[in-house]
Scaffold this active site. Structure first.
Site, PDB file in Angstrom:
ATOM      1  N   LYS A 124      16.170  11.605 -47.393  1.00 34.39           N
ATOM      2  CA  LYS A 124      14.914  12.064 -48.002  1.00 34.39           C
ATOM      3  C   LYS A 124      14.424  11.007 -49.004  1.00 34.39           C
ATOM      4  O   LYS A 124      15.078   9.984 -49.190  1.00 34.39           O
ATOM      5  CB  LYS A 124      15.118  13.420 -48.686  1.00 34.39           C
ATOM      6  CG  LYS A 124      16.036  14.373 -47.945  1.00 34.39           C
ATOM      7  CD  LYS A 124      15.527  14.830 -46.590  1.00 34.39           C
ATOM      8  CE  LYS A 124      16.586  15.709 -45.946  1.00 34.39           C
ATOM      9  NZ  LYS A 124      16.221  16.359 -44.748  1.00 34.39           N
TER      10      LYS A 124
HETATM   11  C1  LIG Z   1      17.388  17.599 -44.550  1.00 33.03           C
HETATM   12  C2  LIG Z   1      16.830  18.930 -44.334  1.00 33.03           C
HETATM   13  C3  LIG Z   1      17.527  20.076 -44.726  1.00 33.03           C
HETATM   14  C4  LIG Z   1      18.937  20.038 -45.255  1.00 33.03           C
HETATM   15  O1  LIG Z   1      19.034  19.366 -46.472  1.00 33.03           O
HETATM   16  P1  LIG Z   1      20.510  19.103 -47.100  1.00 33.03           P
HETATM   17  O2  LIG Z   1      20.206  18.729 -48.519  1.00 33.03           O
HETATM   18  O3  LIG Z   1      21.111  17.986 -46.325  1.00 33.03           O
HETATM   19  O4  LIG Z   1      21.260  20.368 -47.000  1.00 33.03           O
HETATM   20  C5  LIG Z   1      16.913  21.299 -44.557  1.00 33.03           C
HETATM   21  N1  LIG Z   1      15.685  21.406 -44.029  1.00 33.03           N
HETATM   22  C6  LIG Z   1      14.986  20.325 -43.619  1.00 33.03           C
HETATM   23  C7  LIG Z   1      13.617  20.503 -43.061  1.00 33.03           C
HETATM   24  C8  LIG Z   1      15.543  19.055 -43.751  1.00 33.03           C
HETATM   25  O5  LIG Z   1      14.861  17.991 -43.328  1.00 33.03           O
END
Ligand SMILES: *Cc1c(COP(=O)(O)O)cnc(C)c1O
Length: 364
Positions: free
Chosen positions: A184
Site C-alpha cells: 500500500k
Molecule cells: C491489502 C488489502 C487488505 C488486507 O490488508 P492487510 O493489512 O494486509 O491485512 C484488505 N482489503 C484490501 C482491499 C486490500 O487491498
C-alpha cells in the site's frame, strides 16, 4: 524475481524511518504505547476523521468493524468478489456469510445497482472497497442502504490519500479500515487502522483490540497508583506496536509526495497508452481522485495477445507486472459459497494486469 527485475512497486523507507524505529527500541517501550496514540491522532487528522484506532492489519480492522456493526451468524454482508481475499474472509471471521456483488468496469467498485442485485432480507451490512485506491461512490450507497438499516463499512486498505467529492476518502465514514502493508502507499511493515467520527465506537474498538480490557496496558503502566483492570467483553489481541507506529508517523509525512508522484507517473502512462488500441487504463471517476495505488489496465477483446502472454513478454524484458485484482469467488476457499453471475468481475480479473509504478522515481 531476479534483482534486476522491475517490481510492481517499491516501498520508500529511509533513514528517518530507521531512526524513528531505533528511538522506540531505545526507549524500552516497544508495545502499544504513546507512539501508537500519536500515529492514530495524526492519521485521523490527515484523512478527516475524529478518531483513529490502530490495529495489527487491515484484515483485523475489518474483523473489528464488522463485529462492532453487530454482524454475526445468520447475517449476510454484501462484498465485492473483485478484491483481495481479506475483504470476504473478514465476513467469515465474524460468523456471517459474504454475498458477492459485481462491480462496475470503470472503477472496479460496487455501485447502487450491483448491490441492489445482491442484497436480500438477511443483509446486515455492505462492505465496500475503494479498489486499488479508486474511490467508490459512498454517498450513493449510503443514501440507498442506511434508510434500510444496512450499515455501509469501508475497506479503504488501498485508499490513503485518495479523494471523494473534494475530501479525503474516509472523511465522514461510518467506519473505514486501512492497511499499512508494504504493497500500500504507507507502510509500517504490517499494520492497520480504523477510523470513525463516533467517540463511543472508538472507545469500544480500543477495548476490543486489547483483550476487552477497560484500561490499556500503557495507561496502567503510567498510572501513579496500582490499577486493576477488568475484562468487559470478549476481545482480541489486534494491537500495533510503538515501533510500527513510529515508522508510520514518518511515512504519513510522505503521503502527499507519494500521491503526487504516483499521479504524475500515471498521467505519463495515460499519455503513452492513449494511442494503443484495445487497452483501457484505470482513471479517476467523475467524483474523485485515485491515489493510483495500482495502475491497472484492461486488455479489451480486440487486443492481439492474451493477458498472460503480455505478462510473460514483459517478464522477459525484466519487468514484473502483476495479474489484475483477484476475484475471491474463483478461489477454492469460496468454492462452496453460492453467488450470482459476476460477469464484470470475471472479465476484469482475467483481462487486466497491474503495471509497475515507482513514485520514488517521479522526480526523475
Ligand atoms: C491489502 C488489502 C487488505 C488486507 O490488508 P492487510 O493489512 O494486509 O491485512 C484488505 N482489503 C484490501 C482491499 C486490500 O487491498
Amino acid at each position: 524475481m531476479t534483482s534486476t527485475q522491475v517490481p510492481v512497486m517499491r516501498p520508500v523507507l529511509g533513514e528517518e524511518e530507521a531512526t524513528a524505529a531505533a528511538e522506540v527500541v531505545r526507549s524500552g517501550w516497544v508495545a502499544q504505547g504513546p507512539k501508537v496514540a500519536e500515529f492514530e491522532r495524526a492519521f485521523a487528522a490527515r484523512i478527516g476523521a475524529a478518531h483513529g484506532v490502530a490495529v495489527s492489519s487491515c484484515t483485523t480492522a475489518l474483523h473489528l468493524a464488522l463485529h462492532l456493526a453487530g454482524v454475526g451468524p445468520g447475517d449476510e454482508v454484501v462484498v465485492p468478489s473483485f478484491s483481495f481475499i481479506a475483504t470476504a474472509n473478514a465476513v467469515r471471521y465474524a460468523g456471517a456469510t459474504p454475498v458477492f456483488a459485481d462491480v462496475e468496469p470503470v472503477t472496479g467498485n460496487l455501485t447502487v445497482e450491483t448491490v441492489e442485485a445482491a442484497r436480500g432480507p438477511s443483509t446486515r451490512a455492505v462492505l465496500l472497497v475503494h479498489q486499488a485506491g479508486v474511490p467508490a461512490d459512498v454517498d450513493a450507497l449510503r443514501s440507498q442502504l442506511e434508510p434500510l438499516g444496512i450499515a455501509v463499512l469501508e475497506d479503504a486498505a488501498c485508499a490513503a490519500g485518495s479523494t471523494y467529492r473534494g475530501r479525503p476518502v474516509g472523511a465522514g465514514a461510518t467506519l473505514a479500515a486501512w492497511s499499512f502493508h508494504p504493497r500500500k502507499l504507507l507502510t509500517t511493515g504490517e499494520g492497520g487502522m480504523l477510523t470513525t467520527d463516533r467517540e463511543e465506537w472508538a472507545g469500544r474498538l480500543r477495548r476490543l483490540r486489547e483483550h476487552g480490557m477497560n484500561v490499556s496496558a500503557a495507561e496502567r503502566h503510567l498510572a501513579s497508583r496500582p490499577v486493576v483492570e477488568s475484562y468487559l467483553e470478549l476481545g482480541f489481541n489486534y494491537r500495533m506496536t510503538d515501533i510500527q507506529a513510529a515508522v508510520g508517523l514518518v511515512q504519513l509525512g510522505r503521503l502527499d509526495e507519494i500521491v503526487a508522484g504516483r499521479r504524475l507517473l500515471a498521467a505519463r502512462y495515460h499519455e503513452l497508452l492513449k494511442d494503443v488500441p484495445d487497452v483501457r487504463a484505470v482513471r479517476d471517476p467523475a467524483y474523485g481522485e485515485t491515489n493510483y495505488q495500482s495502475f491497472w489496465v484492461e486488455l479489451l477483446p480486440g487486443f492481439p495477445a492474451s493477458r498472460d502472454d503480455v505478462m510473460t513478454a514483459m517478464n522477459a524484458e525484466g519487468i514484473s507486472p502483476r495479474r489484475g485484482i483477484m476475484a475471491a469467488h474463483l478461489e477454492p476457499v469460496y468454492a462452496g459459497n453460492p453467488h450470482r453471475p459476476l460477469p464484470v468481475t470475471e472479465r476484469l480479473t482475467r483481462q487486466s494486469l497491474i503495471l509497475p509504478l515507482h513514485h520514488e522515481d517521479a522526480a526523475n
